[in-house]
Write a protein that holds these residues in place. Sequence first.
Motif, PDB file in Angstrom:
ATOM      1  N   GLN A  12      30.732  44.973  32.524  1.00 50.03           N
ATOM      2  CA  GLN A  12      32.100  44.709  32.978  1.00 50.03           C
ATOM      3  C   GLN A  12      32.169  44.848  34.498  1.00 50.03           C
ATOM      4  O   GLN A  12      31.703  45.842  35.051  1.00 50.03           O
ATOM      5  N   ASP A  25      39.160  42.882  38.035  1.00 51.77           N
ATOM      6  CA  ASP A  25      37.901  42.529  37.386  1.00 51.77           C
ATOM      7  C   ASP A  25      37.110  41.484  38.163  1.00 51.77           C
ATOM      8  O   ASP A  25      35.939  41.258  37.871  1.00 51.77           O
ATOM      9  N   ASN A 238      29.001  37.881  31.245  1.00 55.41           N
ATOM     10  CA  ASN A 238      30.314  38.260  30.741  1.00 55.41           C
ATOM     11  C   ASN A 238      31.418  37.446  31.404  1.00 55.41           C
ATOM     12  O   ASN A 238      32.331  36.945  30.734  1.00 55.41           O
ATOM     13  N   ALA A 239      31.335  37.304  32.717  1.00 54.03           N
ATOM     14  CA  ALA A 239      32.362  36.561  33.448  1.00 54.03           C
ATOM     15  C   ALA A 239      32.382  35.091  33.046  1.00 54.03           C
ATOM     16  O   ALA A 239      33.453  34.478  32.946  1.00 54.03           O
ATOM     17  N   ASP A 242      34.017  34.761  29.676  1.00 54.85           N
ATOM     18  CA  ASP A 242      35.434  35.054  29.836  1.00 54.85           C
ATOM     19  C   ASP A 242      36.171  33.874  30.452  1.00 54.85           C
ATOM     20  O   ASP A 242      37.308  33.567  30.065  1.00 54.85           O
ATOM     21  N   SER A 245      37.265  31.570  27.976  1.00 53.21           N
ATOM     22  CA  SER A 245      38.129  32.201  26.966  1.00 53.21           C
ATOM     23  C   SER A 245      37.384  32.512  25.677  1.00 53.21           C
ATOM     24  O   SER A 245      37.940  32.414  24.578  1.00 53.21           O
ATOM     25  N   HIS A 247      35.157  35.676  24.069  1.00 53.90           N
ATOM     26  CA  HIS A 247      34.769  37.073  24.259  1.00 53.90           C
ATOM     27  C   HIS A 247      33.286  37.218  23.957  1.00 53.90           C
ATOM     28  O   HIS A 247      32.828  36.898  22.858  1.00 53.90           O
TER      29      HIS A 247
END
Length: 350
Positions: A12, A25, A238-239, A242, A245, A247
Amino acid sequence: MIVGTRDLFGFQRLVYRPRSGTWADSILQLLQTSGHAAGEPDVAAIAGYLSGERLVGRTVLRDVLAVPPGQALIESARGLEVRDAPGQPISGDLETLLRDSLQRALESGKRVALALSGGLDSALLLALLRELGAQRHVTSYILATGMPDYCEEDAALELATQMQAKVKVIRFGEPDFVAALPRTTHTVEEPMFNLHPVAKRLLAEAMAEDGIELAISGDGADQVLRRDQSANYLPLCNALFDAASVHLHPPFVDQAVVMHLTSIAPDPDKQCLRELGARLNLPDRLVSGPKRGRLAPAMDLGALLDRERIRALASSLDLPAPTLQTDTERVLWTTLTFTLDHLGATTRPQ
């Protein structure tokens, strides 16, 4: 007061601006929240990206800092500062912890898929999904590139057939990777030395088009078992999901799994995973074979490579002019220009 804690391997992102006392973030979100312009590039940090010697806690912007992996962001009378955020070892065996993580994903209420490569890590997860009776309900997505030494379609299909898994093969070639590089860079907000993260963006977008809301992946096993806290890959993955959209749910990065694996000796050869794979009857090539790298091959960036702009940028940052003779250098400088331009950074630091 604890504002937020960054996980031990940086999955994260968490960035902050000490002067304004704001955090977010992503850098772009932080700039929008704080209402300030991007300001000047951090030349030392940029030089670290270019050389591979990343500076912990720094970003491409001078007054935007990153919370290092395993640290907590604290708000006090003195402003924002970071401190250690130690975790506690978790009892339980690896197989049970991984299965529990997968079960949580299956019970999330979201439409779930698995990112299946030809490697050991995602193969283990597919085998555990089979143990849970879910391999025919959770679609295994296989990214096929057709590029020599960078396409694991055959190995992944062989494994999926053995596991009787539901499969979808998605195909993207070099033109797709090149076209997706600008939007990939805008999302990761840092220079990249290889186009491999673009594969994550393409995969995430393909899943999103199919209505997938949660993607299980084998990401993180290498970093956790090697104790690699450089955060040069996991937060990018992760980004990118994300941004589509979707997870991203990598069980190897779950806190319980991380705390368990870091309570034992480092295992860069992933012997603990090989032993688990043998118990789950994975093919011998995965259980006993050598680990293979997964960097993308060199691609033609001619349509994106602005040599004049790059020379001017190097001069404004007082950095040596790049020769752009290697793929790594071309990718780094191309993505650096995309990053700074996207963030609106001034490129003539005082």
